[in-house]
Design an enzyme around this catalytic site. Structure first.
Site, PDB file in Angstrom:
ATOM      1  N   HIS A   1      30.146  28.933  35.396  1.00 18.62           N
ATOM      2  CA  HIS A   1      29.354  28.145  36.344  1.00 18.62           C
ATOM      3  C   HIS A   1      29.606  28.692  37.748  1.00 18.62           C
ATOM      4  O   HIS A   1      30.774  28.945  38.107  1.00 18.62           O
ATOM      5  CB  HIS A   1      29.751  26.663  36.249  1.00 18.62           C
TER       6      HIS A   1
ATOM      7  N   ASN B   1      26.098  38.415  33.017  1.00 14.06           N
ATOM      8  CA  ASN B   1      27.422  37.959  32.541  1.00 14.06           C
ATOM      9  C   ASN B   1      27.665  38.432  31.112  1.00 14.06           C
ATOM     10  O   ASN B   1      28.754  38.857  30.757  1.00 14.06           O
ATOM     11  CB  ASN B   1      27.517  36.435  32.629  1.00 14.06           C
TER      12      ASN B   1
ATOM     13  N   LEU C   1      20.810  27.762  29.667  1.00  7.84           N
ATOM     14  CA  LEU C   1      20.349  26.594  30.433  1.00  7.84           C
ATOM     15  C   LEU C   1      20.048  25.371  29.595  1.00  7.84           C
ATOM     16  O   LEU C   1      19.671  24.326  30.120  1.00  7.84           O
ATOM     17  CB  LEU C   1      19.103  26.990  31.261  1.00  7.84           C
TER      18      LEU C   1
HETATM   19  C1  GRF Z   1      24.896  32.918  36.624  1.00  7.03           C
HETATM   20  O1  GRF Z   1      24.912  32.644  38.000  1.00  7.03           O
HETATM   21  C2  GRF Z   1      25.686  31.872  35.909  1.00  7.03           C
HETATM   22  O2  GRF Z   1      26.776  31.392  36.644  1.00  7.03           O
HETATM   23  C3  GRF Z   1      24.699  30.787  35.752  1.00  7.03           C
HETATM   24  O3  GRF Z   1      23.463  31.409  35.513  1.00  7.03           O
HETATM   25  C4  GRF Z   1      23.514  32.714  36.046  1.00  7.03           C
HETATM   26  C5  GRF Z   1      23.244  33.649  34.909  1.00  7.03           C
HETATM   27  O4  GRF Z   1      23.209  34.907  35.323  1.00  7.03           O
HETATM   28  N1  GRF Z   1      25.079  29.894  34.681  1.00  7.03           N
HETATM   29  P1  GRF Z   1      23.090  36.071  34.212  1.00  7.03           P
HETATM   30  O5  GRF Z   1      21.928  35.708  33.295  1.00  7.03           O
HETATM   31  O6  GRF Z   1      24.376  36.127  33.482  1.00  7.03           O
HETATM   32  O7  GRF Z   1      22.814  37.295  35.034  1.00  7.03           O
END
Ligand code: GRF
Length: 191
Positions: free
Chosen positions: A103, A14, A84
């Site tokens: 999310h 992301n 997290l």
């Molecule tokens: C994603 O699924 C996001 O929605 C959740 O944790 C995951 C993170 O993925 N909060 P990344 O680290 O961005 O690949």
């Protein structure tokens, strides 16, 4: 130019979608100022490859909150991208209405404490929901409870596993997190 700091705990796909947007849009209204993790995170290497300053913190250390506060100093906006740890209230207050989260469900469904990663998709399948998706929302003092900025829906297939559902939703998260950030920046610029 708005300075955006991204908080991660893992892979950072992301985060990467935000970095790619900045790189490919000359009229981008923001610049990624810093990437901070609360633990060892593969995404830090990705961020460094984009030339972005990175800070690796340890969520288990006694002075984690103080170090996090120091590390985000100077940011105009915060993006929680697979982050997290729960943000200290002091930070959510300091940057009130300037923090977004992504999310992987259609909040308020399947959100809240313990609802992260595959747990979310397992819950969707357990509830036999016909659709799922992702939500980009403003972070307030609750967990996954702030104003919704963007939602994207995907259908749940009868043979879906938590992993296949996660993989189908992730590309939509990459769109939603950029659209949500741009929407929030526009709102502040129009104030
Ligand atoms: C994603 O699924 C996001 O929605 C959740 O944790 C995951 C993170 O993925 N909060 P990344 O680290 O961005 O690949």
């Amino acid at each position: 130019m708005h300075k955006v700091t991204i908080l991660i705990s893992g892979t950072g796909t992301n985060m990467k979608s935000i970095l790619d947007y900045e790189k490919s849009h000359e009229d981008c209204p923001f610049t990624v100022f810093k990437v901070i993790s609360d633990r060892e995170a593969k995404g830090l290497k990705t961020a460094s490859s984009y030339g972005v300053e990175t800070v690796e913190l340890d969520r288990k250390s006694a002075d984690f909150s103080e170090k996090l506060e120091k590390a985000i100093a100077g940011s105009d906006f915060l993006v929680l991208a697979g982050y997290l740890s729960i943000l200290p209230e002091k930070i959510t207050e300091m940057l009130r209405n300037r923090i977004i989260n992504i999310h992987p469900s259609l909040l308020p469904l399947h959100g809240g404490v313990g609802m992260y990663g595959l747990n979310v998709h397992k819950d969707v399948l357990k509830c036999k929901d016909k659709e799922s998706g992702c939500t980009c929302h403003i972070v307030d003092s609750g967990v996954d409870s702030g104003e919704i900025l963007i939602q994207k829906k995907v259908c749940v297939m009868p043979d879906d596993t938590p992993e296949s559902l996660r993989n189908r939703i992730l590309p939509f998260e990459h769109e939603a997190i950029v659209e949500g950030l741009l929407k929030l920046i526009k709102r502040w610029e129009e104030k």
